[in-house]
Design an enzyme around this catalytic site. Structure first.
Site, mmCIF file in Angstrom:
data_model
loop_
_atom_site.group_PDB
_atom_site.id
_atom_site.type_symbol
_atom_site.label_atom_id
_atom_site.label_comp_id
_atom_site.label_asym_id
_atom_site.label_seq_id
_atom_site.Cartn_x
_atom_site.Cartn_y
_atom_site.Cartn_z
ATOM 1 N N SER A 113 0.862 -1.177 0.000
ATOM 2 C CA SER A 113 0.000 0.000 0.000
ATOM 3 C C SER A 113 0.898 1.226 0.000
ATOM 4 C CB SER A 113 -0.873 -0.008 1.260
ATOM 5 O OG SER A 113 -1.511 1.240 1.460
ATOM 6 N N TYR A 124 -2.628 -1.379 10.324
ATOM 7 C CA TYR A 124 -2.512 -1.514 8.871
ATOM 8 C C TYR A 124 -1.152 -1.011 8.388
ATOM 9 C CZ TYR A 124 -4.015 -1.186 3.952
ATOM 10 O OH TYR A 124 -4.154 -1.327 2.587
#
Length: 256
Positions: free
Chosen positions: A138, A151
């Site tokens: 990401s 995350y």
């Protein structure tokens, strides 16, 4: 870019980015195993892709389930050529309010899942002296955002794992790369908008325009089709010249 019958295991492949990549791999001549914790969803997705797809029930946090699933694919099609470690979830809280169980759940799916699927797949790749390990990172492999401690930590960890695999896998012809999308317009991202609005005390429009897309060059979400094309490029790249890299697709949010 063609895959010419190569076999890909795609975790979280029944929907969203994973399914879009599976579809693109089949179009490029590959064979795909849709690995998902929900077998009904995996079967439904595989049925849409025809004979070049199969469904595999796989909880990526369970080592036995991962090993059994990968071995099942190798038994049917004779090889494991590509791993796309894509399974993931999102949970948002401020650190002081983050339940430890939810932290462990998220990091286990993302990071333990990447490790376990890697371990299961390289057993086959090393024997055939070739393979491609692709990890869904990401922009948060590079950057931090509020409310996303678990995350961000997991996605940074995936970057480290991929780099180690580039080093360890080299002598076996196995390359390793990380795809780092910005905000992709998926149900998972759309679900975050009201959650972040509530947690941050701002409007949903402000979350979209300022928190999610504020640093892009054009205020546009990345599309699943963009990520599918990038995955195909990395999977089909003809040599190991491109290994140990992280490629960001984020409409300019993060620039290397």
């Amino acid at each position: 870019m063609k895959l010419d019958g190569k076999v890909a295991v795609i975790t979280g492949g029944a929907s969203g980015i994973g399914y879009q990549i599976a579809e693109r791999f089949v179009e490029a001549g590959g064979r795909v195993a849709i690995a998902d914790v929900n077998m009904d969803s995996a079967q439904e997705a595989a049925s849409k892709l025809g004979d070049q797809a199969m469904a595999v029930e796989m909880d990526v946090t369970n080592e036995q389930a991962v090993n059994d699933g990968v071995d099942k694919v190798a038994e049917k099609w004779g090889s494991i050529d590509i791993l796309l470690s894509n399974a993931g979830i999102q949970i948002v809280h401020r650190v002081e309010d983050f339940p430890f169980e939810e932290w462990k759940k998220l990091t286990s799916i993302h990071l333990d899942g990447a490790f376990l699927t890697t371990k299961a797949c390289i057993k086959h790749m090393y024997k055939q002296n070739s393979g491609v390990l692709l990890y869904m990172g990401s922009v948060h492999s590079k950057e931090a955002s509020p409310l996303k401690s678990a995350y961000v930590a997991a996605k940074h960890g995936i970057l480290g794992l991929a780099r180690v695999m580039a080093v360890e896998g080299a002598k076996y012809g196995v390359r390793s790369n990380v795809i780092c999308p910005g905000f992709v317009e998926t149900p998972l991202v759309k679900k975050q908008i009201p959650e972040q609005a509530e947690n941050l005390g701002i409007s949903e429009q402000e979350v979209r325009d300022n928190v999610m897309l504020g640093r892009t060059v054009d205020k546009e979400f990345t599309q699943t089709s963009d990520i599918a094309e990038l995955a195909l490029f990395l999977a089909a790249f003809p040599t190991n010249a491109l290994t140990g890299q992280s490629v960001v697709a984020s409409h300019g949010w993060y620039m290397n």
